[in-house]
Structures are given as C-alpha cells and as structure tokens.
Design a protein around this motif. Structure first.
Motif, PDB file in Angstrom:
ATOM      1  N   LEU A 268       0.841  -1.195   0.000  1.00  0.00           N
ATOM      2  CA  LEU A 268       0.000   0.000   0.000  1.00  0.00           C
ATOM      3  C   LEU A 268       0.884   1.256   0.000  1.00  0.00           C
ATOM      4  CD1 LEU A 268      -2.669  -1.038   2.676  1.00  0.00           C
ATOM      5  CD2 LEU A 268      -2.872  -1.136   0.182  1.00  0.00           C
ATOM      6  N   PRO A 269       0.504   2.272  -0.764  1.00  0.00           N
ATOM      7  CA  PRO A 269       1.344   3.478  -0.887  1.00  0.00           C
ATOM      8  C   PRO A 269       1.127   4.457   0.270  1.00  0.00           C
ATOM      9  CG  PRO A 269      -0.578   3.684  -2.286  1.00  0.00           C
ATOM     10  CD  PRO A 269      -0.681   2.324  -1.652  1.00  0.00           C
ATOM     11  N   ASN A 270       1.457   4.045   1.485  1.00  0.00           N
ATOM     12  CA  ASN A 270       1.213   4.934   2.633  1.00  0.00           C
ATOM     13  C   ASN A 270       2.464   5.161   3.473  1.00  0.00           C
ATOM     14  OD1 ASN A 270       1.485   2.516   4.015  1.00  0.00           O
ATOM     15  ND2 ASN A 270      -0.729   2.231   4.246  1.00  0.00           N
ATOM     16  N   GLY A 271       3.610   4.692   3.013  1.00  0.00           N
ATOM     17  CA  GLY A 271       4.850   4.964   3.704  1.00  0.00           C
ATOM     18  C   GLY A 271       5.101   4.147   4.949  1.00  0.00           C
ATOM     19  N   ARG A 272       4.220   3.219   5.261  1.00  0.00           N
ATOM     20  CA  ARG A 272       4.418   2.357   6.419  1.00  0.00           C
ATOM     21  C   ARG A 272       4.870   0.970   5.957  1.00  0.00           C
ATOM     22  NH1 ARG A 272      -1.372   3.041   9.184  1.00  0.00           N
ATOM     23  NH2 ARG A 272      -1.934   3.084   6.976  1.00  0.00           N
ATOM     24  N   SER A 273       5.430   0.193   6.887  1.00  0.00           N
ATOM     25  CA  SER A 273       5.883  -1.149   6.532  1.00  0.00           C
ATOM     26  C   SER A 273       5.481  -2.137   7.610  1.00  0.00           C
ATOM     27  CB  SER A 273       7.405  -1.172   6.321  1.00  0.00           C
ATOM     28  OG  SER A 273       8.077  -0.678   7.462  1.00  0.00           O
ATOM     29  N   ALA A 274       5.381  -3.406   7.228  1.00  0.00           N
ATOM     30  CA  ALA A 274       4.968  -4.455   8.158  1.00  0.00           C
ATOM     31  C   ALA A 274       5.820  -5.696   7.933  1.00  0.00           C
ATOM     32  CB  ALA A 274       3.484  -4.784   7.967  1.00  0.00           C
ATOM     33  N   TYR A 275       6.216  -6.338   9.013  1.00  0.00           N
ATOM     34  CA  TYR A 275       7.063  -7.525   8.919  1.00  0.00           C
ATOM     35  C   TYR A 275       6.565  -8.592   9.887  1.00  0.00           C
ATOM     36  CZ  TYR A 275      10.398  -4.294   6.755  1.00  0.00           C
ATOM     37  OH  TYR A 275      10.989  -3.357   5.950  1.00  0.00           O
ATOM     38  N   PHE A 276       6.710  -9.847   9.486  1.00  0.00           N
ATOM     39  CA  PHE A 276       6.557 -10.948  10.426  1.00  0.00           C
ATOM     40  C   PHE A 276       7.956 -11.376  10.828  1.00  0.00           C
ATOM     41  CE2 PHE A 276       6.180 -15.354  11.791  1.00  0.00           C
ATOM     42  CZ  PHE A 276       5.132 -15.243  12.707  1.00  0.00           C
ATOM     43  N   PHE A 277       8.257 -11.252  12.114  1.00  0.00           N
ATOM     44  CA  PHE A 277       9.606 -11.542  12.588  1.00  0.00           C
ATOM     45  C   PHE A 277       9.767 -13.029  12.858  1.00  0.00           C
ATOM     46  CE2 PHE A 277      12.686 -12.268  15.965  1.00  0.00           C
ATOM     47  CZ  PHE A 277      13.801 -11.642  15.434  1.00  0.00           C
ATOM     48  N   ASN A 278      10.811 -13.613  12.279  1.00  0.00           N
ATOM     49  CA  ASN A 278      11.166 -15.015  12.495  1.00  0.00           C
ATOM     50  C   ASN A 278      12.604 -15.048  12.983  1.00  0.00           C
ATOM     51  OD1 ASN A 278      11.813 -17.707  12.401  1.00  0.00           O
ATOM     52  ND2 ASN A 278      11.307 -18.003  10.238  1.00  0.00           N
ATOM     53  N   LEU A 279      12.802 -15.486  14.210  1.00  0.00           N
ATOM     54  CA  LEU A 279      14.129 -15.499  14.809  1.00  0.00           C
ATOM     55  C   LEU A 279      15.106 -16.369  14.042  1.00  0.00           C
ATOM     56  CD1 LEU A 279      15.915 -14.584  17.179  1.00  0.00           C
ATOM     57  CD2 LEU A 279      14.987 -16.479  18.525  1.00  0.00           C
ATOM     58  N   TRP A 280      14.602 -17.323  13.274  1.00  0.00           N
ATOM     59  CA  TRP A 280      15.458 -18.267  12.560  1.00  0.00           C
ATOM     60  C   TRP A 280      15.714 -17.868  11.111  1.00  0.00           C
ATOM     61  CZ3 TRP A 280      17.601 -21.775  15.683  1.00  0.00           C
ATOM     62  CH2 TRP A 280      16.980 -21.994  16.915  1.00  0.00           C
ATOM     63  N   ALA A 281      15.126 -16.779  10.673  1.00  0.00           N
ATOM     64  CA  ALA A 281      15.268 -16.368   9.273  1.00  0.00           C
ATOM     65  C   ALA A 281      16.734 -16.155   8.921  1.00  0.00           C
ATOM     66  CB  ALA A 281      14.481 -15.078   9.022  1.00  0.00           C
ATOM     67  N   GLY A 282      17.159 -16.748   7.836  1.00  0.00           N
ATOM     68  CA  GLY A 282      18.520 -16.569   7.346  1.00  0.00           C
ATOM     69  C   GLY A 282      19.488 -17.652   7.752  1.00  0.00           C
ATOM     70  N   LYS A 283      19.120 -18.496   8.739  1.00  0.00           N
ATOM     71  CA  LYS A 283      20.090 -19.490   9.192  1.00  0.00           C
ATOM     72  C   LYS A 283      20.380 -20.532   8.121  1.00  0.00           C
ATOM     73  CE  LYS A 283      21.529 -22.552  12.866  1.00  0.00           C
ATOM     74  NZ  LYS A 283      21.315 -23.100  14.214  1.00  0.00           N
ATOM     75  N   ALA A 284      19.339 -21.006   7.450  1.00  0.00           N
ATOM     76  CA  ALA A 284      19.549 -22.025   6.416  1.00  0.00           C
ATOM     77  C   ALA A 284      20.295 -21.450   5.213  1.00  0.00           C
ATOM     78  CB  ALA A 284      18.212 -22.613   5.984  1.00  0.00           C
ATOM     79  N   ARG A 285      20.001 -20.189   4.887  1.00  0.00           N
ATOM     80  CA  ARG A 285      20.599 -19.575   3.701  1.00  0.00           C
ATOM     81  C   ARG A 285      22.064 -19.210   3.920  1.00  0.00           C
ATOM     82  NH1 ARG A 285      17.257 -15.975   3.484  1.00  0.00           N
ATOM     83  NH2 ARG A 285      18.367 -14.193   4.366  1.00  0.00           N
ATOM     84  N   ASN A 286      22.368 -18.664   5.103  1.00  0.00           N
ATOM     85  CA  ASN A 286      23.734 -18.219   5.378  1.00  0.00           C
ATOM     86  C   ASN A 286      24.037 -18.456   6.860  1.00  0.00           C
ATOM     87  OD1 ASN A 286      26.198 -16.899   5.666  1.00  0.00           O
ATOM     88  ND2 ASN A 286      25.613 -15.172   4.371  1.00  0.00           N
ATOM     89  N   PRO A 287      24.308 -19.719   7.229  1.00  0.00           N
ATOM     90  CA  PRO A 287      24.490 -20.029   8.654  1.00  0.00           C
ATOM     91  C   PRO A 287      25.645 -19.291   9.311  1.00  0.00           C
ATOM     92  CG  PRO A 287      25.125 -21.891   7.260  1.00  0.00           C
ATOM     93  CD  PRO A 287      24.430 -20.906   6.380  1.00  0.00           C
ATOM     94  N   GLN A 288      26.697 -19.027   8.574  1.00  0.00           N
ATOM     95  CA  GLN A 288      27.844 -18.343   9.170  1.00  0.00           C
ATOM     96  C   GLN A 288      27.481 -16.928   9.588  1.00  0.00           C
ATOM     97  OE1 GLN A 288      31.373 -18.402   6.733  1.00  0.00           O
ATOM     98  NE2 GLN A 288      32.669 -17.547   8.338  1.00  0.00           N
ATOM     99  N   LYS A 289      26.776 -16.195   8.703  1.00  0.00           N
ATOM    100  CA  LYS A 289      26.355 -14.837   9.049  1.00  0.00           C
ATOM    101  C   LYS A 289      25.329 -14.864  10.178  1.00  0.00           C
ATOM    102  CE  LYS A 289      24.574 -10.520   7.101  1.00  0.00           C
ATOM    103  NZ  LYS A 289      23.679 -10.253   8.262  1.00  0.00           N
TER     104      LYS A 289
END
Length: 350
Positions: A268-289
């Motif tokens: 939506l063009p209103n300048g706001r943003s929304a996220y679903f936070f997942n503590l594990w996001a990114g571990k499978a893709r780049n475990p070292q980082k």
C-alpha cells in the motif's frame, strides 16, 4: 552414563510429557556436549503441545527452545575460523527443540559465550527473549532515540525486554498490559495502557502523529489496530499469534494468513511497513552470518544484563523432572517473567 530428557510424545496436556533416560551422547567433529544449567518454558512449547507451532518436528521429540549450560566435552575441531568454546565455559544456545534435558549435544559453532558474573538462570531468560527483542528493535524496526513505540504485552517475556532495551536507547515506550500489571509496566519505564481499553484511542492521545513502531505478539483481529497506530514511515513488527493459542485448527495456516496480510499492507502506498519476525530467518541460507549476528546481538544483551542496565525477570525455577508442572504454570496467565527449568534444582523448587 544415562542422561535425562523430557519428551513430548503427541498432542496433549502438559501432564502428557514423559521423563525418559537414554545413553549419554559423545560429541563428534565440530560438536559440543553441554551440561544444561537452565532452559526456558516459552510460548513455542505451549503451541507445540497443541500441535500448532508452525514448523515443529514430528512427534515424539524433546522440547526446549533455548538453554544455558557449561561445555562438558568437545569433539575434534573442524575447519578454520574463530576459536570455538572451551571445556568448562558457560554458553548459551538457541535450539528450537531439545533443550529440556540435562545434557545436550550441539554444534560448537552455535554456542555463544555467557560473560563471567552472569547467572545461568538470568542469562537463560534473555536467550530467546533478548535476541528477539534486540533484533526486532534494532535490525527490523531500526528505532532510534526520541522515537515513540508501542509494545503489546509489555509485562511479558519478550515485551518486558523490549521495553528495557528501548528505554536504554532513549526510546519512549507505550506498553499494553492487564490492569494488575500496570504498575510493573510503569516500573520498567513505559507508559502503561490497559489492553482492555480502547488502545488505539489512548495511543492517539499519547502520540497524536502516530508511533514509529508497534511490536505485536497477539495477532488476530487486533493486528489491524496495530497497523493504524503507525505514523508515516512507521514499522509494524508482528512476532506471534497469541490470540489464537486456544483455537482449534492448523497453526501453520494461522501464521500464513498473518504473513499474507502483512505482505499486502506492504504494497500500500502509505509509507508504512509491516514484517513478520522469524528469529530463525537466514540461518539455512547463510548459517555463518546468522551465527555471527546472533553472537553479536546476545553479547550486547548479556553485557547490558551484567552492568545492570536491564534486569532478568525470573518468575519461577522448576526441576527438569517437573516440566509438566512448569508448563501448566506457564500457561496459567499469572506468570511475571520467565519460567525456567533447571536439572540441578531440588524438588522443593517452584
């Protein structure tokens, strides 16, 4: 030598948890055997026993989302990189499952040192909760000194840490909680609001232009109110669906519907943003980082605990073998702080 672990055999009440013994494992290359000092009882385990956690393993399994313990044995080192843990060192780990045991075998690379002088049970309260709060505040919403934010459930496990970390950075916090917890929320440094009141109206009184961020673990229909509280440029961070805990149905579908709604709002063009936070996001893709970022974040949080900037909030400590009673208490609605399991706690502990 036998080790003790708590097994969740199937969907059921807390009393369905089983105490089992098995042979003590030996660490292989790159692994560490950790003697557990403390593990937490979190909302994740409450959902898992209902079969509603969105990426839970197949039954039976050992619950336990995180732990703090001491490195007992190490397998042969693998690869290069930074030096790993040493025998006798106190460490913390995110496990998602497996933490409800007196010994746990983990990848050495996943262990984060706990500073000297920090109590094991106190550190445990900040492994999942501290990492979640720190990342949502400073990696997802990127709040800054002078901002105003809303924290739902400001007296809860993650919520109370969110309030403390935000206040330590000069962020103004409006915290929702029940009437009986208003004083506790105020003591943390937040402006308390009764969640049964007209929260959007009260927030508008306190922040007429809207807020920089809202942290919402409740989900359900109230997520719309959280979205409307935002100022232009503000960020909604959703990190749970506590309002649907006792509803029947598929927990994965509940999360997917929530994620879809947030994704729609983002276009939506209103300048706001929304996220679903997942503590594990990114571990499978780049475990070292992922490991490096987690170590950095937890080191910051543990440092603030050690110097007294933030406080650990322990509701109660139960012996590991009384995990069923601990989970029942965690779901009672009377908890203030974290319910902790300790293999070394005596049977008179609560």
């Amino acid at each position: 030598m036998k080790i003790t672990e708590i097994v969740l055999p199937s969907v059921g009440e807390p009393e369905s948890l089983e105490v089992r013994l098995r042979e003590r494992p030996q660490p292989g290359p790159g692994q560490a055997l950790v003697r557990v000092e403390a593990s937490g009882v979190s909302f994740a385990e409450q959902q898992m026993r209902r079969g509603k956690y969105y990426d839970m393993p197949a039954f039976p399994f050992v619950p336990g989302y995180d732990l703090v313990g001491v490195v007992e044995e190490l397998g042969a080192p693998v690869g290069g990189g930074k030096p790993g843990p040493v025998v006798g060192q106190r460490v913390a780990a995110l496990t998602k499952t497996g933490g409800w045991a007196d010994y746990v075998l983990l990848d050495a690379a996943d262990l984060v040192p706990v500073p000297d002088g920090v109590d094991a049970a106190e550190a445990e309260t900040l492994v999942t909760n501290g990492a979640t709060a720190w990342r949502m505040l400073f990696r997802t919403a990127r709040v800054r000194a002078g901002d105003t934010v809303v924290v739902h459930g400001a007296n809860g496990g993650v919520g109370s840490v969110l309030v403390q970390l935000a206040r330590a950075r000069g962020v103004r916090v409006i915290g929702t909680a029940s009437a009986r917890n208003q004083e506790a929320v105020a003591a943390l440094g937040a402006l308390p609001v009764d969640y049964r009141d007209d929260v959007p109206a009260r927030v508008r009184e306190l922040a007429p232009q809207g807020v920089a961020a809202v942290f919402d673990h409740v989900g359900g229909k109230g997520i719309h109110d959280s979205w409307r509280m935002l100022a232009r440029g503000g960020t909604l961070v959703s990190y749970g669906s506590a309002s649907t805990r006792d509803e029947s149905g598929n927990g994965t579908l509940t999360v997917l519907r929530l994620v879809a709604r947030l994704a729609l709002w983002n276009v939506l063009p209103n300048g706001r943003s929304a996220y679903f936070f997942n503590l594990w996001a990114g571990k499978a893709r780049n475990p070292q980082k992922y490991r490096a970022d987690l170590a950095e974040d937890l080191t910051e949080v543990f440092g603030l605990l050690r110097d007294g900037t933030i406080q650990a909030r322990i509701d109660s400590v139960y012996p590991l073998r009384r995990a069923a009673a601990a989970m029942r208490h965690a779901e009672s609605g009377t908890v203030v702080g974290k319910v902790v399991l300790s293999p070394s706690a005596d049977d008179d502990s609560r």
